[in-house]
Design a protein around this motif. Structure first.
Motif, short mmCIF file in Angstrom:
data_model
loop_
_atom_site.label_atom_id
_atom_site.label_comp_id
_atom_site.label_asym_id
_atom_site.label_seq_id
_atom_site.Cartn_x
_atom_site.Cartn_y
_atom_site.Cartn_z
N LEU A 191 134.44 92.09 -1.58
CA LEU A 191 133.24 91.57 -2.24
C LEU A 191 131.99 91.88 -1.43
N VAL A 192 132.09 91.72 -0.11
CA VAL A 192 130.94 92.00 0.75
C VAL A 192 130.59 93.48 0.69
N THR A 193 131.61 94.34 0.70
CA THR A 193 131.37 95.78 0.59
C THR A 193 130.69 96.13 -0.72
N GLY A 194 131.17 95.55 -1.82
CA GLY A 194 130.54 95.80 -3.11
C GLY A 194 129.11 95.32 -3.16
N LEU A 195 128.84 94.18 -2.55
CA LEU A 195 127.47 93.65 -2.55
C LEU A 195 126.56 94.55 -1.72
N ARG A 196 127.04 95.03 -0.58
CA ARG A 196 126.22 95.92 0.26
C ARG A 196 125.86 97.20 -0.50
N ILE A 197 126.84 97.77 -1.19
CA ILE A 197 126.58 98.98 -1.96
C ILE A 197 125.59 98.69 -3.08
N SER A 198 125.77 97.58 -3.75
CA SER A 198 124.92 97.24 -4.89
C SER A 198 123.47 97.00 -4.47
N VAL A 199 123.28 96.36 -3.32
CA VAL A 199 121.91 96.10 -2.85
C VAL A 199 121.18 97.41 -2.60
N VAL A 200 121.84 98.36 -1.94
CA VAL A 200 121.21 99.65 -1.66
C VAL A 200 120.99 100.43 -2.95
N VAL A 201 121.99 100.46 -3.82
CA VAL A 201 121.85 101.15 -5.11
C VAL A 201 120.73 100.53 -5.92
N GLY A 202 120.63 99.21 -5.89
CA GLY A 202 119.57 98.54 -6.64
C GLY A 202 118.18 98.92 -6.16
N LEU A 203 118.02 99.04 -4.83
CA LEU A 203 116.73 99.47 -4.28
C LEU A 203 116.38 100.88 -4.74
N LEU A 204 117.34 101.78 -4.66
CA LEU A 204 117.10 103.16 -5.08
C LEU A 204 116.74 103.23 -6.57
N LEU A 205 117.43 102.45 -7.39
CA LEU A 205 117.17 102.50 -8.82
C LEU A 205 115.85 101.84 -9.19
N ALA A 206 115.48 100.79 -8.47
CA ALA A 206 114.18 100.16 -8.75
C ALA A 206 113.05 101.15 -8.50
N LEU A 209 120.35 97.33 8.04
CA LEU A 209 120.59 96.54 9.25
C LEU A 209 120.84 95.07 8.92
N LEU A 210 120.05 94.53 8.00
CA LEU A 210 120.24 93.13 7.61
C LEU A 210 121.59 92.92 6.94
N LEU A 211 122.01 93.88 6.12
CA LEU A 211 123.31 93.77 5.47
C LEU A 211 124.44 93.84 6.48
N ASN A 212 124.29 94.68 7.51
CA ASN A 212 125.30 94.75 8.57
C ASN A 212 125.44 93.42 9.29
N VAL A 213 124.30 92.81 9.62
CA VAL A 213 124.32 91.51 10.29
C VAL A 213 124.95 90.45 9.39
N MET A 214 124.56 90.48 8.10
CA MET A 214 125.10 89.50 7.16
C MET A 214 126.61 89.62 7.02
N SER A 215 127.09 90.86 6.89
CA SER A 215 128.53 91.06 6.72
C SER A 215 129.31 90.62 7.95
N ARG A 216 128.75 90.83 9.13
CA ARG A 216 129.43 90.38 10.35
C ARG A 216 129.47 88.86 10.43
N LYS A 217 128.40 88.20 9.98
CA LYS A 217 128.38 86.75 9.98
C LYS A 217 129.40 86.19 8.99
N VAL A 218 129.45 86.79 7.81
CA VAL A 218 130.35 86.29 6.77
C VAL A 218 131.81 86.58 7.11
N LEU A 219 132.08 87.76 7.69
CA LEU A 219 133.44 88.20 7.98
C LEU A 219 133.78 88.06 9.45
N PHE A 220 133.21 87.05 10.13
CA PHE A 220 133.47 86.89 11.56
C PHE A 220 134.96 86.66 11.85
N TRP A 221 135.69 86.15 10.86
CA TRP A 221 137.10 85.85 11.03
C TRP A 221 138.00 87.05 10.76
N HIS A 222 137.44 88.11 10.16
CA HIS A 222 138.24 89.25 9.74
C HIS A 222 138.65 90.09 10.95
#
Length: 244
Positions: A164-179, A223-236
């Motif tokens: 889910l985190v991977t999909g969200l990261r891709i979608s955020v970047v894709v959304g910026l490009l499309l906007a 960079l912000l998405l990388n930090v966010m994913s590490r915070k969310v998946l700290f247990w992974h």
């Protein structure tokens, strides 16, 4: 980066790069800082930011339940797989003329475009994540009689969270490009339209200033998405191994 910037400046000063196509790095930097004190620039940036955020949030709200449903119900996944494969392979920018014809050069057009492009990464990654959950684990949950909603929140979603985190990261970047693409190609209000107008008007240094800003924005978001994913998946396991 430093070498590239110095080479850019030297190439312009020495005449290796034609001024009509490549403004100097210092000139571009000056125009970039000029944008930061221009209220009109921030108004345009707000237009881009609002459509981008609304589109990505809406795509997540739609994509997560659809992905969970298709991932859990094998019949629905198999019966819709052909349609999904067909729709997701259509380039999102290819629907800009159709959306512009229907909705005009408006923020609504950009939002719909972002939703369309950002929906697929979230939905597909959710499907893959749900289908990849250990079946023995889910059978164990059912054998203990745990309600479906509780098992979905306590077992299914955490197990599929890396997807889910991977999909969200891709979608955020894709959304910026499309906007921004919707603003450039569909003439919707935003920094993309301002950049297109600068290019059409022959203001090369301003055009490059917008390009540099968009690039810096993309790097910041990544960079912000990388930090966010590490915070969310700290247990992974993957995050723990990197820390070690």
């Amino acid at each position: 980066m430093v070498v590239a910037l110095v080479a850019w400046e030297l190439g312009s000063v020495l005449g290796a790069l034609p001024a009509s196509v490549f403004p100097s790095m210092s000139e571009t930097g000056g125009r970039l800082f000029g944008l930061f004190v221009d209220p009109e620039f921030w108004n345009s940036f707000r237009e881009t930011l609002i459509s981008w955020i609304i589109g990505v949030v809406a795509a997540a709200v739609l994509g997560l339940p659809v992905g969970i449903l298709l991932g859990r119900v094998a019949f629905l996944y198999k019966s819709s797989r052909l349609l999904i494969d067909f729709l997701r392979t259509i380039p999102s920018v290819a629907v800009i003329p159709l959306l512009t014809l229907i909705l005009g050069a408006t923020m609504e057009m950009k939002v719909v475009l972002v939703i369309y492009g950002a929906f697929w990464p979230i939905a597909l990654q959710t499907i893959y994540g749900v289908r990849d959950v250990d079946k023995v684990l889910m059978d164990t949950v059912r054998s203990y009689g745990i309600p479906r909603l509780r098992s979905a929140l306590a077992v299914l979603l955490p197990a599929a969270l890396p997807y889910l985190v991977t999909g969200l990261r891709i979608s955020v970047v894709v959304g910026l490009l499309l906007a921004i693409s919707g603003e450039i190609l569909g003439s919707a209000p935003g920094i993309g339209l301002d950049m297109a107008l600068a290019q059409t008007g022959g203001d090369v240094s301003l055009t490059y200033a917008y390009i540099v800003f968009i690039g810096l924005l993309g790097v910041t978001v990544d960079l912000l998405l990388n930090v966010m994913s590490r915070k969310v998946l700290f247990w992974h396991a993957s995050v723990r191994e990197e820390k070690e």
